[in-house]
Design an enzyme around this catalytic site. Structure first.
Site, mmCIF file in Angstrom:
data_model
loop_
_atom_site.group_PDB
_atom_site.id
_atom_site.type_symbol
_atom_site.label_atom_id
_atom_site.label_comp_id
_atom_site.label_asym_id
_atom_site.label_seq_id
_atom_site.Cartn_x
_atom_site.Cartn_y
_atom_site.Cartn_z
ATOM 1 N N ARG A 133 0.885 -1.353 -0.031
ATOM 2 C CA ARG A 133 -0.159 0.057 0.040
ATOM 3 C C ARG A 133 0.887 1.152 -0.150
ATOM 4 N NH1 ARG A 133 -2.308 -4.356 1.693
ATOM 5 N NH2 ARG A 133 -4.749 -4.441 1.726
ATOM 6 N N SER B 99 -12.745 -8.819 3.329
ATOM 7 C CA SER B 99 -11.641 -9.065 2.631
ATOM 8 C C SER B 99 -10.839 -7.875 2.374
ATOM 9 C CB SER B 99 -11.908 -9.776 1.053
ATOM 10 O OG SER B 99 -10.791 -9.342 0.305
ATOM 11 N N ASP C 256 -4.266 -15.395 8.431
ATOM 12 C CA ASP C 256 -2.736 -15.967 8.108
ATOM 13 C C ASP C 256 -2.125 -16.591 9.019
ATOM 14 O OD1 ASP C 256 -3.353 -14.645 5.609
ATOM 15 O OD2 ASP C 256 -1.996 -12.759 6.143
#
Length: 335
Positions: free
Chosen positions: A26, A166, A315
Site C-alpha cells: 500500500r 477481505s 494468516d
C-alpha cells in the site's frame, strides 16, 4: 543424506521481523499516485512487493532503492502511463487485486497476469464491483480468473456491501474510488485489516469510518506523499511467538512489530491460551501502531477461536495449529 533436527535446550534472544508485506504494498501504490516524493523504509523483502514495484515502474512511476528502502516519486492523479507490455504480478494476489482497482480509473488499456498459481485464483469478486463503478474489465472463465484486461475510464461512486471480509477487495474499491465521481460507501460483514484506510487518511483523503461502514469522498487534489518506516510483520513474528510459548526454556523479544488491532489476533489468542506474553513500548510509526513483544515459556490451554477475531488472524491459523498441538485440551477454530 540423512539429517536430524534437534530442539535447542534454550531459546533466548531478540529479533526484528521483516517489514509488513500488506503495508509495504500500500505504501508504494498510494505514494505512486501522490504528488511528490516519499521514502518507504524497512519494506517487505519478499518477491510479492518486487512484483508491485515492477508493475508500477512499467506504468511510469519512478521508484529507486535508497538505503534501507525505496524512494517513490509520485506522479499524481493523472500521471500514470500505459504499460508497453503485460503487467506481471508474479505470485502476488495483492499486486493483482490492488492494481486492478487502480487501473480501472486510468484512460488506457492494461493487462495484468501472473504465474500459473496466481492465474488460478478467483478475481470475480474484485471485477464485479469495479464494473458497477463503470470500469470495463474482462477475465478468463466468464471473468473470474486472470489474466485480467482493463480499459479504464470514468468511474462513479457506489454503495456496496462487501460479500466477505477481505482487505484486498476493500482496498481495490477504495483505490478506484479516489478517482470516481461521487462518494463510495462500503459495508463490511466483519472488520478486515485497515492499513489502506489508515494510510489514505494520513495522505489527506476524505475517508470516514463508522463501525463497519467506510465512506470515501474523492477530492480534486492529489494525495500527499507519506514518508514511513514499515512496521515489522506480525505474521512473521507469529512463528517466534509460538516457539517462545511452547519451548520449555524460552524468552524471546520481538522489536518494532506492528500491532494493528485488525491484524494482531494472534497476540489476543495466545494470551487467551495462557501465553506469558507482554506488549511493551507501544507507540505510533506514521499511521500504524507498533510495540515490542516479549514471550516466555508458557503452559497453553486449548480454546475455541471463532467469530469476529478470525479475519485478524487468518494468516496465522497454520502456526496456531502448532500452538494447539502443544496445548492442554482441545482447540477448535471455526469460521
Amino acid at each position: 543424506m540423512k539429517k536430524s533436527l534437534r530442539s535447542p535446550k534454550s531459546l533466548y534472544g531478540e529479533l526484528a521481523p521483516p517489514g509488513d508485506k500488506s503495508i509495504s504494498h500500500r505504501a508504494v501504490i498510494l505514494n505512486s499516485i501522490a504528488q511528490g516524493e516519499a521514502m518507504v523504509r524497512n519494506p517487505s523483502p519478499g518477491a510479492d512487493l518486487l512484483a508491485t514495484i515492477s508493475c508500477l515502474r512499467a506504468l511510469g512511476v519512478g521508484i529507486k532503492e535508497a538505503g534501507d528502502g525505496f524512494i517513490v516519486r509520485g506522479v499524481g492523479r493523472d500521471g500514470l502511463e500505459e504499460a508497453p507490455d503485460v503487467l506481471d504480478a508474479a505470485n502476488s494476489d495483492t499486486t493483482m487485486r490492488l492494481l486492478t482497482g487502480l487501473l480501472s480509473a486510468q484512460p488506457f488499456l492494461s493487462i495484468v497476469s501472473g504465474d500459473p498459481s496466481l492465474r488460478s485464483r478467483p478475481m470475480g469478486r474484485v471485477i464485479y464491483p469495479l464494473r458497477m463503478m463503470g470500469a470495463e474489465i474482462w477475465g478468463r472463465e466468464r471473468d473470474s480468473l486472470p489474466p485480467i484486461a482493463i480499459r479504464g475510464g470514468t468511474l462513479h461512486g457506489i454503495d456496496y456491501p462487501l460479500p466477505i471480509p477481505s482487505a484486498q477487495l476493500k482496498s481495490a474499491i477504495l483505490i478506484a474510488a479516489l478517482f470516481a465521481e461521487g462518494k463510495t460507501t462500503l459495508q463490511e460483514p466483519l472488520p478486515s485489516r485497515d492499513h489502506t484506510e489508515r494510510m489514505l487518511r494520513a495522505m489527506g483523503a476524505d475517508l470516514k469510518v463508522s463501525g463497519n461502514r467506510i465512506t470515501l469522498t474523492p477530492r480534486d487534489t492529489p494525495l500527499s506523499p507519506l514518508d514511513m518506516s514499515v512496521p515489522g510483520d506480525v505474521s512473521s513474528a507469529a512463528f517466534w511467538l509460538t516457539a517462545g510459548a511452547i519451548h520449555p526454556n524460552a524468552r524471546v523479544r520481538i522489536v518494532n512489530c506492528g500491532i494493528n488491532p485488525t491484524r494482531s489476533g494472534i497476540i489476543d489468542v495466545l494470551k487467551m491460551m495462557g501465553a506469558n506474553l507482554k506488549i511493551e513500548n507501544q507507540r505510533m510509526e506514521g499511521c500504524e501502531p507498533i510495540a515490542d513483544l516479549c514471550i516466555e515459556s508458557s503452559s497453553l490451554q486449548g480454546i475455541t477461536i471463532q467469530g469476529e477475531i478470525i479475519p485478524s488472524l487468518i494468516d496465522e491459523i497454520p502456526v496456531l495449529a502448532v500452538a494447539a498441538m502443544a496445548a492442554q485440551g482441545t482447540t477448535i477454530i471455526r469460521g
